[in-house]
Structure formats: C-alpha cells, structure tokens
Design a protein around this motif. Structure first.
Motif, PDB file in Angstrom:
ATOM      1  N   ALA A  22       0.853  -1.184   0.000  1.00  0.00           N
ATOM      2  CA  ALA A  22       0.000   0.000   0.000  1.00  0.00           C
ATOM      3  C   ALA A  22       0.890   1.236   0.000  1.00  0.00           C
ATOM      4  O   ALA A  22       2.031   1.189   0.477  1.00  0.00           O
ATOM      5  CB  ALA A  22      -0.892  -0.012   1.235  1.00  0.00           C
ATOM      6  N   VAL A  23       0.398   2.327  -0.547  1.00  0.00           N
ATOM      7  CA  VAL A  23       1.183   3.560  -0.590  1.00  0.00           C
ATOM      8  C   VAL A  23       0.415   4.718   0.033  1.00  0.00           C
ATOM      9  O   VAL A  23      -0.813   4.689   0.139  1.00  0.00           O
ATOM     10  CB  VAL A  23       1.614   3.942  -2.027  1.00  0.00           C
ATOM     11  CG1 VAL A  23       2.439   2.839  -2.662  1.00  0.00           C
ATOM     12  CG2 VAL A  23       0.426   4.284  -2.888  1.00  0.00           C
ATOM     13  N   ALA A  40       5.851  13.129  -1.910  1.00  0.00           N
ATOM     14  CA  ALA A  40       6.531  11.842  -2.039  1.00  0.00           C
ATOM     15  C   ALA A  40       5.497  10.742  -1.889  1.00  0.00           C
ATOM     16  O   ALA A  40       4.654  10.796  -1.000  1.00  0.00           O
ATOM     17  CB  ALA A  40       7.612  11.701  -0.966  1.00  0.00           C
ATOM     18  N   GLU A  41       5.554   9.770  -2.782  1.00  0.00           N
ATOM     19  CA  GLU A  41       4.676   8.604  -2.711  1.00  0.00           C
ATOM     20  C   GLU A  41       5.494   7.463  -2.119  1.00  0.00           C
ATOM     21  O   GLU A  41       6.550   7.103  -2.659  1.00  0.00           O
ATOM     22  CB  GLU A  41       4.184   8.246  -4.111  1.00  0.00           C
ATOM     23  CG  GLU A  41       3.125   7.187  -4.123  1.00  0.00           C
ATOM     24  CD  GLU A  41       2.639   6.862  -5.525  1.00  0.00           C
ATOM     25  OE1 GLU A  41       1.583   6.236  -5.624  1.00  0.00           O
ATOM     26  OE2 GLU A  41       3.329   7.208  -6.512  1.00  0.00           O
ATOM     27  N   ARG A  96      10.386   4.174  -1.680  1.00  0.00           N
ATOM     28  CA  ARG A  96       9.891   5.191  -2.609  1.00  0.00           C
ATOM     29  C   ARG A  96       9.080   4.458  -3.679  1.00  0.00           C
ATOM     30  O   ARG A  96       9.614   3.663  -4.463  1.00  0.00           O
ATOM     31  CB  ARG A  96      11.040   5.962  -3.260  1.00  0.00           C
ATOM     32  CG  ARG A  96      11.918   6.727  -2.279  1.00  0.00           C
ATOM     33  CD  ARG A  96      11.112   7.783  -1.531  1.00  0.00           C
ATOM     34  NE  ARG A  96      11.917   8.505  -0.561  1.00  0.00           N
ATOM     35  CZ  ARG A  96      11.999   8.188   0.734  1.00  0.00           C
ATOM     36  NH1 ARG A  96      11.316   7.190   1.215  1.00  0.00           N
ATOM     37  NH2 ARG A  96      12.743   8.904   1.547  1.00  0.00           N
ATOM     38  N   ALA A  97       7.777   4.678  -3.676  1.00  0.00           N
ATOM     39  CA  ALA A  97       6.863   3.907  -4.514  1.00  0.00           C
ATOM     40  C   ALA A  97       7.168   4.035  -6.005  1.00  0.00           C
ATOM     41  O   ALA A  97       6.893   3.116  -6.771  1.00  0.00           O
ATOM     42  CB  ALA A  97       5.421   4.299  -4.226  1.00  0.00           C
ATOM     43  N   GLY A  98       7.755   5.140  -6.421  1.00  0.00           N
ATOM     44  CA  GLY A  98       8.104   5.315  -7.826  1.00  0.00           C
ATOM     45  C   GLY A  98       9.214   4.405  -8.289  1.00  0.00           C
ATOM     46  O   GLY A  98       9.441   4.272  -9.493  1.00  0.00           O
ATOM     47  N   ARG A 102       6.155  -1.902 -10.792  1.00  0.00           N
ATOM     48  CA  ARG A 102       4.736  -1.711 -11.095  1.00  0.00           C
ATOM     49  C   ARG A 102       4.206  -0.459 -10.401  1.00  0.00           C
ATOM     50  O   ARG A 102       3.116  -0.450  -9.840  1.00  0.00           O
ATOM     51  CB  ARG A 102       3.970  -2.965 -10.669  1.00  0.00           C
ATOM     52  CG  ARG A 102       4.396  -4.190 -11.467  1.00  0.00           C
ATOM     53  CD  ARG A 102       3.978  -5.515 -10.868  1.00  0.00           C
ATOM     54  NE  ARG A 102       2.589  -5.559 -10.462  1.00  0.00           N
ATOM     55  CZ  ARG A 102       2.110  -6.440  -9.572  1.00  0.00           C
ATOM     56  NH1 ARG A 102       2.899  -7.342  -9.025  1.00  0.00           N
ATOM     57  NH2 ARG A 102       0.839  -6.416  -9.240  1.00  0.00           N
ATOM     58  N   SER A 103       4.961   0.603 -10.491  1.00  0.00           N
ATOM     59  CA  SER A 103       4.632   1.838  -9.760  1.00  0.00           C
ATOM     60  C   SER A 103       3.335   2.491 -10.215  1.00  0.00           C
ATOM     61  O   SER A 103       2.776   3.323  -9.489  1.00  0.00           O
ATOM     62  CB  SER A 103       5.776   2.845  -9.881  1.00  0.00           C
ATOM     63  OG  SER A 103       5.953   3.236 -11.229  1.00  0.00           O
ATOM     64  N   ASP A 104       2.835   2.120 -11.373  1.00  0.00           N
ATOM     65  CA  ASP A 104       1.598   2.717 -11.882  1.00  0.00           C
ATOM     66  C   ASP A 104       0.344   2.038 -11.329  1.00  0.00           C
ATOM     67  O   ASP A 104      -0.772   2.502 -11.577  1.00  0.00           O
ATOM     68  CB  ASP A 104       1.575   2.663 -13.410  1.00  0.00           C
ATOM     69  CG  ASP A 104       1.718   1.252 -13.954  1.00  0.00           C
ATOM     70  OD1 ASP A 104       2.353   0.396 -13.301  1.00  0.00           O
ATOM     71  OD2 ASP A 104       1.197   1.007 -15.049  1.00  0.00           O
TER      72      ASP A 104
END
Length: 150
Positions: A22-23, A40-41, A96-98, A102-104
């Motif tokens: 989860a983000v 920041a994600e 860092r989710a980016g 599969r960051s999208d």
C-alpha cells in the motif's frame, strides 16, 4: 515477489511480499524538497522483507524534527533514493513507490501533511487525509494490519 530498482538499473531490490505494498503520499516540505516534486509517494514495508539483490547502495542520515534519525538509501551510481529507515520506527522501511517496477498500479490510501500540499492538487473525498502526520493507530490500521503492536 515484488521488484523494483533505480533509474539507471544499477540497483535492484525485491520485497518478499505477494502483493504490491500500500502507498501513501506525504506533502510535507521535506518530502517536496527531497523528491524535487509536489509530494513523495511511499510504501511502508517490513524492513526484513526488503533485499538489495543487485548493485551497491549508498546511505546518508538526516535528523528528524522529533529527534529520530532517518537513514536514506540510494543508488551509488544515479543517486535515486530507494528507501529509508527511521530510528523511531524500528523494523519498518519506507520504499519510494516510484521505484517499484509496477509503480503505476497502487493508489494512495492516505495523504499526510496536506497543510503543505500544493494548491492545485485535488485529493479524492474518499481518501483519508491529515493536515500533519496521521495518528499512528490510523496509519497502522491502513498499512500494517495485525502488525500495529510489532
């Protein structure tokens, strides 16, 4: 297994998880400055689930406003920030989710420090948000179900 890595490909990591983490989005000034963006994600994961499987990371430390020490890990080549750990949250890594392959796919479960968000950002009404940090019990319920006491 979930995978990710830096911009140049020199560093790769895996997360011993079946599903994407989860983000959440943090709009504080430190995250804006540190990411060079509006927020920041980030994806909280158990530190033990994170493994660097290729390349070398460098690290640096930053003090936090509450006196904890935040240790940040980045690619030694392109300096992409990959994750951090914090002495105030032992056993937890913030990826860092980016940097996820599969960051999208993940959608933010909550937004914090919205008192600092850019005015052009619109947060959906059904996504929890706090003007500063989320209370730890609310954060843990959304991100670490069954792990709040660990």
């Amino acid at each position: 297994m979930i995978a990710g890595g830096c911009r140049c490909g020199a560093v790769r990591y895996t997360l011993a998880m079946d599903d994407l983490p989860a983000v959440y989005c943090c709009h504080c000034r430190d995250c804006q400055t540190g990411s060079g963006s509006a927020f920041a994600e980030q994806a909280p994961v158990r530190e033990a689930a994170l493994a660097i499987v290729k390349g070398a990371v460098v690290d640096f430390t930053l003090p936090t406003s509450n006196g904890a020490i935040s240790r940040h890990f980045a690619c030694g080549t392109c300096h992409t920030r990959l994750y951090n750990v914090n002495s105030g949250r032992p056993g937890l890594a913030i990826v860092r989710a980016g940097t996820l392959d599969r960051s999208d796919e993940p959608s933010p479960r909550l937004h914090i420090w919205t008192s600092r968000k850019q005015p052009w950002i619109v947060i959906a009404d059904d996504v929890p948000q706090w003007p500063e940090s989320a209370p730890m019990d609310a954060f843990a319920a959304l991100f670490l179900p069954g792990q709040a006491a660990e």
